[in-house]
Design a protein around this motif. Structure first.
Motif, PDB file in Angstrom:
ATOM      1  N   ASP A 168       0.835  -1.206   0.000  1.00  0.00           N
ATOM      2  CA  ASP A 168       0.000   0.000   0.000  1.00  0.00           C
ATOM      3  C   ASP A 168       0.869   1.256   0.000  1.00  0.00           C
ATOM      4  OD1 ASP A 168      -2.259  -1.534   0.036  1.00  0.00           O
ATOM      5  OD2 ASP A 168      -2.653  -1.310   2.182  1.00  0.00           O
ATOM      6  N   ALA A 169       1.955   1.205   0.778  1.00  0.00           N
ATOM      7  CA  ALA A 169       2.857   2.361   0.849  1.00  0.00           C
ATOM      8  C   ALA A 169       3.487   2.637  -0.513  1.00  0.00           C
ATOM      9  CB  ALA A 169       3.935   2.124   1.905  1.00  0.00           C
ATOM     10  N   TRP A 170       3.868   1.574  -1.223  1.00  0.00           N
ATOM     11  CA  TRP A 170       4.463   1.749  -2.546  1.00  0.00           C
ATOM     12  C   TRP A 170       3.480   2.401  -3.516  1.00  0.00           C
ATOM     13  CZ3 TRP A 170       8.084   2.675  -5.704  1.00  0.00           C
ATOM     14  CH2 TRP A 170       7.951   2.402  -7.065  1.00  0.00           C
ATOM     15  N   ILE A 171       2.236   1.920  -3.492  1.00  0.00           N
ATOM     16  CA  ILE A 171       1.225   2.482  -4.398  1.00  0.00           C
ATOM     17  C   ILE A 171       1.035   3.972  -4.112  1.00  0.00           C
ATOM     18  CG2 ILE A 171      -1.226   2.425  -5.000  1.00  0.00           C
ATOM     19  CD1 ILE A 171      -1.106  -0.626  -4.513  1.00  0.00           C
ATOM     20  N   ARG A 172       0.961   4.329  -2.843  1.00  0.00           N
ATOM     21  CA  ARG A 172       0.793   5.747  -2.486  1.00  0.00           C
ATOM     22  C   ARG A 172       2.033   6.553  -2.829  1.00  0.00           C
ATOM     23  NH1 ARG A 172      -3.218   6.439   2.456  1.00  0.00           N
ATOM     24  NH2 ARG A 172      -4.462   4.550   2.218  1.00  0.00           N
ATOM     25  N   TRP A 173       3.193   5.970  -2.543  1.00  0.00           N
ATOM     26  CA  TRP A 173       4.453   6.665  -2.822  1.00  0.00           C
ATOM     27  C   TRP A 173       4.616   6.928  -4.317  1.00  0.00           C
ATOM     28  CZ3 TRP A 173       8.135   9.443  -0.771  1.00  0.00           C
ATOM     29  CH2 TRP A 173       9.408   9.501  -1.354  1.00  0.00           C
ATOM     30  N   SER A 174       4.157   5.997  -5.136  1.00  0.00           N
ATOM     31  CA  SER A 174       4.315   6.146  -6.586  1.00  0.00           C
ATOM     32  C   SER A 174       3.490   7.302  -7.146  1.00  0.00           C
ATOM     33  CB  SER A 174       3.934   4.839  -7.292  1.00  0.00           C
ATOM     34  OG  SER A 174       2.551   4.573  -7.145  1.00  0.00           O
ATOM     35  N   ASN A 175       2.543   7.804  -6.341  1.00  0.00           N
ATOM     36  CA  ASN A 175       1.710   8.920  -6.776  1.00  0.00           C
ATOM     37  C   ASN A 175       2.063  10.235  -6.073  1.00  0.00           C
ATOM     38  OD1 ASN A 175      -0.207   7.568  -8.635  1.00  0.00           O
ATOM     39  ND2 ASN A 175      -0.756   6.398  -6.818  1.00  0.00           N
TER      40      ASN A 175
ATOM     41  N   LEU B  68       8.243   8.165   4.375  1.00  0.00           N
ATOM     42  CA  LEU B  68       7.810   6.779   4.288  1.00  0.00           C
ATOM     43  C   LEU B  68       7.560   6.171   5.668  1.00  0.00           C
ATOM     44  CD1 LEU B  68      10.149   5.658   1.377  1.00  0.00           C
ATOM     45  CD2 LEU B  68       7.644   5.674   1.322  1.00  0.00           C
ATOM     46  N   THR B  69       8.328   6.607   6.654  1.00  0.00           N
ATOM     47  CA  THR B  69       8.096   6.136   8.020  1.00  0.00           C
ATOM     48  C   THR B  69       6.738   6.606   8.517  1.00  0.00           C
ATOM     49  OG1 THR B  69      10.466   6.109   8.545  1.00  0.00           O
ATOM     50  CG2 THR B  69       8.943   6.195  10.402  1.00  0.00           C
ATOM     51  N   ARG B  70       6.411   7.864   8.239  1.00  0.00           N
ATOM     52  CA  ARG B  70       5.104   8.396   8.619  1.00  0.00           C
ATOM     53  C   ARG B  70       3.992   7.601   7.931  1.00  0.00           C
ATOM     54  NH1 ARG B  70       5.433  12.900   6.255  1.00  0.00           N
ATOM     55  NH2 ARG B  70       6.518  14.016   7.933  1.00  0.00           N
ATOM     56  N   MET B  71       4.182   7.355   6.654  1.00  0.00           N
ATOM     57  CA  MET B  71       3.175   6.633   5.886  1.00  0.00           C
ATOM     58  C   MET B  71       2.986   5.219   6.436  1.00  0.00           C
ATOM     59  SD  MET B  71       3.194   5.851   1.784  1.00  0.00           S
ATOM     60  CE  MET B  71       3.385   7.584   1.360  1.00  0.00           C
ATOM     61  N   ALA B  72       4.102   4.518   6.673  1.00  0.00           N
ATOM     62  CA  ALA B  72       4.027   3.143   7.160  1.00  0.00           C
ATOM     63  C   ALA B  72       3.393   3.070   8.537  1.00  0.00           C
ATOM     64  CB  ALA B  72       5.427   2.528   7.187  1.00  0.00           C
ATOM     65  N   SER B  73       3.743   4.011   9.415  1.00  0.00           N
ATOM     66  CA  SER B  73       3.215   4.021  10.782  1.00  0.00           C
ATOM     67  C   SER B  73       1.705   4.187  10.783  1.00  0.00           C
ATOM     68  CB  SER B  73       3.868   5.130  11.605  1.00  0.00           C
ATOM     69  OG  SER B  73       5.269   4.980  11.644  1.00  0.00           O
ATOM     70  N   ARG B  74       1.231   5.121   9.973  1.00  0.00           N
ATOM     71  CA  ARG B  74      -0.214   5.386   9.951  1.00  0.00           C
ATOM     72  C   ARG B  74      -0.979   4.265   9.259  1.00  0.00           C
ATOM     73  NH1 ARG B  74      -0.975  11.969   9.256  1.00  0.00           N
ATOM     74  NH2 ARG B  74       0.512  12.536  10.888  1.00  0.00           N
ATOM     75  N   LEU B  75      -0.432   3.741   8.170  1.00  0.00           N
ATOM     76  CA  LEU B  75      -1.092   2.633   7.488  1.00  0.00           C
ATOM     77  C   LEU B  75      -1.190   1.414   8.402  1.00  0.00           C
ATOM     78  CD1 LEU B  75       0.506   2.835   3.917  1.00  0.00           C
ATOM     79  CD2 LEU B  75      -1.919   3.182   4.481  1.00  0.00           C
ATOM     80  N   ALA B  76      -0.093   1.119   9.123  1.00  0.00           N
ATOM     81  CA  ALA B  76      -0.089  -0.048  10.002  1.00  0.00           C
ATOM     82  C   ALA B  76      -1.051   0.141  11.171  1.00  0.00           C
ATOM     83  CB  ALA B  76       1.324  -0.310  10.517  1.00  0.00           C
ATOM     84  N   ARG B  77      -1.059   1.327  11.756  1.00  0.00           N
ATOM     85  CA  ARG B  77      -1.965   1.587  12.879  1.00  0.00           C
ATOM     86  C   ARG B  77      -3.420   1.443  12.429  1.00  0.00           C
ATOM     87  NH1 ARG B  77      -2.276   7.573  15.194  1.00  0.00           N
ATOM     88  NH2 ARG B  77      -2.904   7.815  13.015  1.00  0.00           N
TER      89      ARG B  77
END
Length: 307
Positions: free
Chosen positions: A43-50, A63-72
């Motif tokens: 999911d992080a990759w898909i969001r990052w690619s945009n 990416l750390t922020r993105m991963a933390s929030r997606l995982a939570r």
């Protein structure tokens, strides 16, 4: 990394690849399963690619922020779904050690015992604890990653730390001693020595078996050293299709893994308190055994059970 647009620039791809293991590690610590962590990374990759990468000053922090929030957020959804999970739910073990493929960095710092304790925290508390205690991020950084003020994050971290310490204060055992106890436990199971197993366990010993409704496993906790010992001996010495048990390292601790001809069939993790077995965590759900690899270690201590 599928699903991304073909025109994602090379620097953005490189930045993601360089941080993917960190993304996996953060997500695994928060979620407790490698399977979910890999989906967070996707999911992080898909969001990052945009994302307009030229506008991102610090890709690692972003990416750390993105991963933390997606995982939570994913953990919140998972907790709701676990209400219909068949039998006990246990975390997913990951192989560690010098000879194992490192699926996620710092997996050796989140033992199975710790992952079980972390299940008692709220999703945000757990994310704060993992980011602070496992990865060493500052309170300011965590506040940025998860949202909220630095003082509130500090307070939450202190409460989570106190709660975790209270629950795991007795679960601190030297790794060499842990290996000795695990090895003796394995021998007692294979020889059918119920008395030796009972002696190795505390008066409150409990076995939790996670089959997820996909394979046979006790759907309620088995409580009491005698009941646990007799169940383990029945499993170890009864008829079967040839389970070869070996002692390996998972999540930084000795563990017992059983191989059948079709691959890994079970993993067993001992939670120790005052050098006695307090919990036996048995994972049989096939969906949770992929993080242990597939190759059976040659020469590792073990036993074989044949029909």
């Amino acid at each position: 990394m599928t699903g991304a647009d073909d025109d994602v620039d090379e620097s953005a791809t490189r930045a993601f690849v360089e941080n993917r293991r960190r993304i996996l590690a953060i997500a695994y610590g928060i979620l407790g399963t490698l399977t979910d962590a890999e989906e967070v990374a996707q999911d992080a990759w898909i969001r990052w690619s945009n994302v307009p990468v030229d506008d991102v000053r610090d890709p690692r922090a972003y990416l750390t922020r993105m991963a933390s929030r997606l995982a939570r957020n994913r953990l919140r959804d998972n907790l709701a779904r676990r209400e219909t999970y068949v039998g006990p739910w246990l975390p997913e073990p990951v192989a560690t050690g010098p000879d194992a493929a490192r699926y996620v960095e710092r997996a050796d710092e989140v033992s199975m015992a710790l992952l079980v304790v972390l299940e008692t925290l709220t999703p945000t508390q757990r994310a704060v604890f993992v980011l602070r205690e496992v990865f060493g991020y500052s309170y300011r950084e965590i506040a940025d990653y998860l949202g909220g003020s630095e003082p509130s994050v500090r307070q939450m971290a202190n409460r989570a730390r106190a709660d975790v310490r209270a629950r795991r204060s007795r679960f601190e055992t030297d790794r060499r001693r842990h290996a000795e106890i695990t090895r003796r436990f394995l021998r007692a199971c294979s020889s059918g020595n119920v008395d030796e197993l009972i002696e190795a366990m505390s008066a409150e010993a409990t076995l939790l078996a996670d089959g997820g409704g996909r394979v046979g496993a006790a759907r309620q906790p088995v409580v009491g050293p005698e009941k646990v010992a007799r169940l383990l001996v029945a499993l170890a010495t009864g008829p079967g299709h040839g389970i070869r048990m070996r002692m390996v390292e998972a999540n930084g601790q000795p563990a017992l893994v059983g191989w059948a001809d079709s691959g890994i069939a079970v993993s067993v993790h001992l939670v120790l308190a005052d050098d006695r077995v307090e919990q036996v965590l048995m994972i049989r759900n096939p969906a949770k055994l992929g993080g242990l690899g597939s190759a059976e270690p040659a020469g590792a201590p073990g036993w074989s059970r044949r029909r």
